[in-house]
Design a protein around this motif. Structure first.
Motif, PDB file in Angstrom:
ATOM      1  N   ASP A  47      95.476 -18.673-113.085  1.00 27.25           N
ATOM      2  CA  ASP A  47      94.557 -19.580-112.474  1.00 27.25           C
ATOM      3  C   ASP A  47      95.215 -19.677-110.665  1.00 27.25           C
ATOM      4  OD1 ASP A  47      96.992 -20.247-113.520  1.00 27.25           O
ATOM      5  OD2 ASP A  47      96.704 -22.239-113.683  1.00 27.25           O
ATOM      6  N   SER A  48      96.503 -19.341-110.751  1.00 24.60           N
ATOM      7  CA  SER A  48      97.301 -19.326-109.485  1.00 24.60           C
ATOM      8  C   SER A  48      98.374 -18.466-109.371  1.00 24.60           C
ATOM      9  CB  SER A  48      97.915 -20.764-109.303  1.00 24.60           C
ATOM     10  OG  SER A  48      98.476 -21.069-108.060  1.00 24.60           O
ATOM     11  N   PRO A  49      98.020 -16.934-109.068  1.00 24.84           N
ATOM     12  CA  PRO A  49      98.903 -16.016-108.998  1.00 24.84           C
ATOM     13  C   PRO A  49      99.864 -16.352-107.423  1.00 24.84           C
ATOM     14  CG  PRO A  49      96.847 -15.184-108.254  1.00 24.84           C
ATOM     15  CD  PRO A  49      96.700 -16.708-108.658  1.00 24.84           C
ATOM     16  N   PRO A  50     101.047 -15.654-107.590  1.00 27.54           N
ATOM     17  CA  PRO A  50     101.799 -15.663-106.167  1.00 27.54           C
ATOM     18  C   PRO A  50     101.046 -15.193-105.206  1.00 27.54           C
ATOM     19  CG  PRO A  50     103.058 -14.678-108.163  1.00 27.54           C
ATOM     20  CD  PRO A  50     101.716 -15.103-108.424  1.00 27.54           C
ATOM     21  N   VAL A  88     109.876 -18.230 -86.661  1.00 28.30           N
ATOM     22  CA  VAL A  88     108.817 -17.663 -87.597  1.00 28.30           C
ATOM     23  C   VAL A  88     108.771 -18.521 -88.851  1.00 28.30           C
ATOM     24  CG1 VAL A  88     108.034 -15.709 -88.976  1.00 28.30           C
ATOM     25  CG2 VAL A  88     109.127 -15.560 -86.856  1.00 28.30           C
ATOM     26  N   ALA A  89     107.715 -18.973 -89.410  1.00 35.93           N
ATOM     27  CA  ALA A  89     107.599 -19.832 -90.789  1.00 35.93           C
ATOM     28  C   ALA A  89     106.432 -19.083 -91.478  1.00 35.93           C
ATOM     29  CB  ALA A  89     107.317 -21.313 -90.598  1.00 35.93           C
ATOM     30  N   ILE A  90     106.726 -18.921 -92.886  1.00 35.36           N
ATOM     31  CA  ILE A  90     105.794 -18.484 -93.814  1.00 35.36           C
ATOM     32  C   ILE A  90     105.627 -19.450 -95.035  1.00 35.36           C
ATOM     33  CG2 ILE A  90     107.627 -17.324 -95.168  1.00 35.36           C
ATOM     34  CD1 ILE A  90     104.477 -15.803 -94.658  1.00 35.36           C
ATOM     35  N   ASN A  91     104.476 -19.436 -95.081  1.00 36.64           N
ATOM     36  CA  ASN A  91     104.107 -20.524 -96.382  1.00 36.64           C
ATOM     37  C   ASN A  91     103.295 -19.801 -97.551  1.00 36.64           C
ATOM     38  OD1 ASN A  91     103.260 -22.850 -97.989  1.00 36.64           O
ATOM     39  ND2 ASN A  91     101.519 -22.980 -96.788  1.00 36.64           N
ATOM     40  N   ALA A  92     103.665 -19.807 -98.881  1.00 39.81           N
ATOM     41  CA  ALA A  92     103.585 -19.127 -99.990  1.00 39.81           C
ATOM     42  C   ALA A  92     102.745 -19.817-101.035  1.00 39.81           C
ATOM     43  CB  ALA A  92     104.844 -18.373-100.746  1.00 39.81           C
ATOM     44  N   GLY A  93     102.022 -19.429-101.659  1.00 37.78           N
ATOM     45  CA  GLY A  93     101.101 -20.179-102.412  1.00 37.78           C
ATOM     46  C   GLY A  93     101.414 -19.790-103.952  1.00 37.78           C
ATOM     47  N   GLY A  94     100.639 -20.280-104.999  1.00 35.64           N
ATOM     48  CA  GLY A  94     100.796 -20.125-106.266  1.00 35.64           C
ATOM     49  C   GLY A  94     101.711 -21.012-107.098  1.00 35.64           C
ATOM     50  N   LYS A  95     101.611 -20.888-108.503  1.00 35.67           N
ATOM     51  CA  LYS A  95     102.532 -21.711-109.114  1.00 35.67           C
ATOM     52  C   LYS A  95     104.050 -21.026-109.494  1.00 35.67           C
ATOM     53  CE  LYS A  95      98.806 -24.150-111.827  1.00 35.67           C
ATOM     54  NZ  LYS A  95      98.517 -24.525-113.039  1.00 35.67           N
ATOM     55  N   ILE A  96     104.269 -19.801-109.120  1.00 36.78           N
ATOM     56  CA  ILE A  96     105.575 -19.384-109.349  1.00 36.78           C
ATOM     57  C   ILE A  96     106.573 -19.748-108.044  1.00 36.78           C
ATOM     58  CG2 ILE A  96     106.844 -17.225-109.575  1.00 36.78           C
ATOM     59  CD1 ILE A  96     105.000 -17.878-111.785  1.00 36.78           C
ATOM     60  N   ALA A  97     107.743 -20.242-108.353  1.00 37.62           N
ATOM     61  CA  ALA A  97     108.668 -20.657-107.202  1.00 37.62           C
ATOM     62  C   ALA A  97     109.041 -19.311-106.425  1.00 37.62           C
ATOM     63  CB  ALA A  97     109.774 -21.199-107.786  1.00 37.62           C
ATOM     64  N   VAL A  98     109.255 -19.816-105.159  1.00 38.34           N
ATOM     65  CA  VAL A  98     109.698 -18.663-104.313  1.00 38.34           C
ATOM     66  C   VAL A  98     111.343 -18.420-104.545  1.00 38.34           C
ATOM     67  CG1 VAL A  98     110.061 -17.954-101.829  1.00 38.34           C
ATOM     68  CG2 VAL A  98     107.995 -19.158-102.448  1.00 38.34           C
ATOM     69  N   ARG A  99     111.891 -17.373-104.597  1.00 38.09           N
ATOM     70  CA  ARG A  99     113.336 -17.022-104.653  1.00 38.09           C
ATOM     71  C   ARG A  99     113.982 -17.064-103.437  1.00 38.09           C
ATOM     72  NH1 ARG A  99     114.702 -11.981-107.907  1.00 38.09           N
ATOM     73  NH2 ARG A  99     113.736 -13.092-109.651  1.00 38.09           N
ATOM     74  N   THR A 101     108.542 -11.202 -95.409  1.00 35.95           N
ATOM     75  CA  THR A 101     108.428 -10.985 -96.879  1.00 35.95           C
ATOM     76  C   THR A 101     108.759 -12.105 -97.915  1.00 35.95           C
ATOM     77  OG1 THR A 101     108.542  -8.320 -96.665  1.00 35.95           O
ATOM     78  CG2 THR A 101     109.171  -9.240 -98.914  1.00 35.95           C
ATOM     79  N   VAL A 102     108.066 -12.492 -98.910  1.00 36.90           N
ATOM     80  CA  VAL A 102     108.495 -13.444 -99.970  1.00 36.90           C
ATOM     81  C   VAL A 102     108.816 -12.803-101.259  1.00 36.90           C
ATOM     82  CG1 VAL A 102     107.617 -15.449-100.962  1.00 36.90           C
ATOM     83  CG2 VAL A 102     107.138 -15.191 -98.444  1.00 36.90           C
ATOM     84  N   HIS A 103     109.999 -13.085-101.909  1.00 37.18           N
ATOM     85  CA  HIS A 103     110.140 -12.913-103.205  1.00 37.18           C
ATOM     86  C   HIS A 103     110.129 -13.956-104.045  1.00 37.18           C
ATOM     87  CE1 HIS A 103     111.988  -8.898-101.708  1.00 37.18           C
ATOM     88  NE2 HIS A 103     112.035  -9.595-100.611  1.00 37.18           N
ATOM     89  N   PHE A 104     109.501 -13.865-105.311  1.00 39.01           N
ATOM     90  CA  PHE A 104     109.221 -14.880-106.040  1.00 39.01           C
ATOM     91  C   PHE A 104     110.054 -14.831-107.362  1.00 39.01           C
ATOM     92  CE2 PHE A 104     105.382 -14.231-103.735  1.00 39.01           C
ATOM     93  CZ  PHE A 104     104.995 -15.612-103.374  1.00 39.01           C
ATOM     94  N   GLU A 105     110.191 -15.928-108.223  1.00 41.54           N
ATOM     95  CA  GLU A 105     111.086 -16.016-109.124  1.00 41.54           C
ATOM     96  C   GLU A 105     110.721 -15.141-110.395  1.00 41.54           C
ATOM     97  OE1 GLU A 105     113.841 -17.266-109.507  1.00 41.54           O
ATOM     98  OE2 GLU A 105     114.091 -18.763-107.903  1.00 41.54           O
ATOM     99  N   ASP A 106     109.515 -14.543-110.353  1.00 42.77           N
ATOM    100  CA  ASP A 106     109.270 -13.791-111.496  1.00 42.77           C
ATOM    101  C   ASP A 106     109.436 -12.478-111.299  1.00 42.77           C
ATOM    102  OD1 ASP A 106     106.847 -13.368-110.027  1.00 42.77           O
ATOM    103  OD2 ASP A 106     105.712 -13.324-111.485  1.00 42.77           O
ATOM    104  N   GLY A 107     109.899 -11.926-110.052  1.00 43.12           N
ATOM    105  CA  GLY A 107     110.032 -10.598-109.507  1.00 43.12           C
ATOM    106  C   GLY A 107     108.939  -9.993-108.634  1.00 43.12           C
ATOM    107  N   SER A 108     108.045 -10.919-108.429  1.00 42.54           N
ATOM    108  CA  SER A 108     106.840 -10.638-107.624  1.00 42.54           C
ATOM    109  C   SER A 108     107.377 -10.695-106.130  1.00 42.54           C
ATOM    110  CB  SER A 108     105.570 -11.487-107.758  1.00 42.54           C
ATOM    111  OG  SER A 108     105.095 -11.413-109.083  1.00 42.54           O
TER     112      SER A 108
END
Length: 575
Positions: A374-377, A393-404, A453-460
């Protein structure tokens, strides 16, 4: 005019001004392919106050580009189809008998206790009147419910099938097949167990005596028949088959993914098209007999195929890849629609690190296992604003997985070239509204390459495209321009960029490498030259001829014109 070409022409005619407030497998893992160096393997506004913008009566243009494309010319279009597309149009049978043989392997390794591992051999196609038999290792979880997603794992130059690849994939819940591409060749003599043409540089680039003799032709057929093998397996879900290619496996995978609609997603490590413009083989093209280069390009370069890829793609590479140079990799990725996801690793050459290795498996899980369906990184937006010392510079990420964590990587234009450029990394901080990650980047050169580059809590992990940033003072207003200077052959894009900046008309003669700009009855001529400082010289000269003034202060171009179109707002946004 095609939809794609029309879109590029529209983009090329725009001036992209980033003036936005932001508070917001040549692989390090080694299991057997080391011979070629290929081991396997926003909210809409920020909360911070926006800097005051001088009042101006100039016309303002507001437009957000809804794709990650930089200004660049379209991929070349041809009147004729390349040979592999013609083959499929003629009804080539992917489901011909495989004559497959499987031999179960046993081991005392504990990791094998829950995995079925087999040696597989099957018939791919005929070459020079003899059947090409493909060898591979095939593995899948011994205990599983229902049908499994599957992966075809394809090595690069000098590589071969390895058990460690398929056992890792099987341990992650996949049915996996790792093949030896046809034949042998340097560094494969004692390893490859497949028959067919040898994997040599000469065979890769030959078009004699027929196109069917070319190695890439045979490699793609072998990949499609390997997909047929996976489809034939009772434990495999034929609607969930992914393709994973490293180096030449990635380059040929682009061809396979474009013509075999059974592929549902594709991970490309390093592989690209446009090899004569920037790769370890670009000098080889000058040695080809007269006429053969154009035949090879028309039939086997990935740039002739990528526009037909319609499945999700993840492009992974190191910024310093010494085989497929970054600028050509990026342009190849831009030829794919919908736009692919990216993962760029700063200062790595033809290899990936553990973080990237984990990230591309997480991406595959999202595509083939419905993980985060429903909401991938994802990456939503990148904003860049000129500051006194550089850019914010500013980056905005989406999805339900938190950004690390998030980071911005930047390197100077020019100097030591793509393979030796040093990239600096700036860590991002989480903004007050906890949706934007921001970093301040000091620019020490007139032109700077930049990506986030954005790193997510699940390793993505995911990266933005590479942007080429220039700081320019236009009629007293400091802006950061996203330029097409990354692509030295893009005279049309550069001329349109300059014409939009100074409100001029432009005519381009690509064959002669000349662009003519006209403004208020005056004319300026620009010639195609290498990237870097020469572009500023050209910008200065053209503006002066057209009645403008360009000076240099603190490494910036300062432009003064009676009329200048400046975009009041821009951000890169994911489609």
């Amino acid at each position: 005019m095609s939809r794609r070409l029309a879109r590029w022409t529209c983009l090329a005619a725009l001036t992209v001004v980033l003036a936005i407030s932001p508070t917001g497998l040549n692989c390090a893992r080694s299991d057997g392919d080391s011979q070629t160096g290929e081991s396997v393997v926003p909210e809409t506004e920020s909360t911070a106050a926006r800097p005051a913008v001088p009042a101006s009566n100039e016309p303002q243009v507001r437009r957000e580009l809804r794709s990650p494309q930089l200004l660049c010319e379209a991929m070349p279009e041809r009147d004729t189809q390349p040979v592999l597309k013609r083959l499929m149009s003629a009804g080539w049978k992917t489901d011909a008998p495989l004559d497959a043989d499987l031999k179960r392997l046993r081991s005392r390794f504990k990791r094998w206790s829950k995995i079925e591992v087999h040696e597989a051999r099957f018939t791919s196609h005929d070459w020079q009147g003899k059947p090409v038999r493909v060898f591979g290792y095939y593995a899948y979880p011994a205990a599983h419910e229902g049908k499994l997603p599957a992966l075809l794992l394809v090595h690069g130059g000098g590589g071969y099938a390895t058990i460690s690849r398929v056992t890792e994939a099987a341990g992650r819940g996949y049915a996996a097949l790792s093949i030896d591409l046809p034949g042998k060749g340097p560094l494969r003599e004692s390893h490859s167990r497949s028959t067919g043409p040898d994997m040599t540089v000469k065979q890769i680039f030959t078009v004699k005596p027929t196109l069917e003799n070319n190695y890439l032709y045979n490699a793609v057929l072998a990949q499609m028949r390997s997909i047929s093998f996976l489809c034939s397996r009772p434990e495999v879900d034929p609607e969930r088959i992914g393709l994973f290619g490293v180096s030449w496996g990635g380059a040929t995978g682009l061809l396979t993914a474009s013509i075999d609609k059974r592929v549902k997603c594709f991970v490309d490590l390093f592989g690209s098209g446009l090899l004569w413009e920037g790769s370890t083989w670009h000098d080889y093209f000058t040695k080809l007999p007269e006429g053969e280069f154009q035949v090879w390009e028309d039939n086997f370069d990935a740039s002739r195929y990528v526009s037909d890829i319609s499945v999700p793609v993840l492009g992974v590479t190191g910024t310093n890849d010494n085989c497929y140079y970054l600028h050509r990799f990026m342009r190849t990725m831009r030829g794919i629609d919908p736009a692919p996801d990216l993962l760029l690793r700063a200062n790595l050459d033809h290899k990936v690190d553990d973080a990237a290795h984990e990230a591309f498996y997480k991406w595959l899980d999202a595509q083939l296992k419905d993980a985060h369906e429903d909401s991938p990184p994802s990456l939503k937006s990148l904003r860049i604003e000129a500051t006194r010392d550089g850019v914010s510079v500013a980056i905005n990420a989406g999805g339900k997985i938190a950004v690390r964590r998030a980071e911005v990587c930047h390197g100077e234009v020019g100097g030591s070239g793509w393979t030796n450029r040093r990239w600096k990394t700036e860590k991002c901080k989480l903004g007050p509204r906890r949706t934007w990650w921001t970093a301040e980047v000091k620019l020490s050169a007139p032109l700077t390459y930049l990506f986030a580059t954005v790193h997510f809590e699940d390793g993505s992990a995911l990266s933005t495209p590479v942007h080429s940033i220039a700081q320019v003072m236009i009629n007293g207003r400091l802006v950061a321009l996203d330029t097409p200077f990354m692509y030295k052959d893009c005279l049309m894009a550069e001329a349109h960029w300059l014409a939009g900046l100074i409100d001029a008309e432009v005519a381009v003669d690509d064959q002669a490498g000349v662009a003519t700009l006209r403004r208020a009855g005056k004319r300026a001529r620009c010639e195609a030259r290498p990237i870097g400082a020469l572009r500023y010289i050209e910008l200065r000269d053209a503006c002066q001829k057209l009645g403008g003034i360009v000076a240099f202060e603190d490494g910036r171009a300062v432009i003064s014109l009676a009329t200048t179109k400046v975009m009041s707002h821009h951000e890169w946004s994911r489609p």
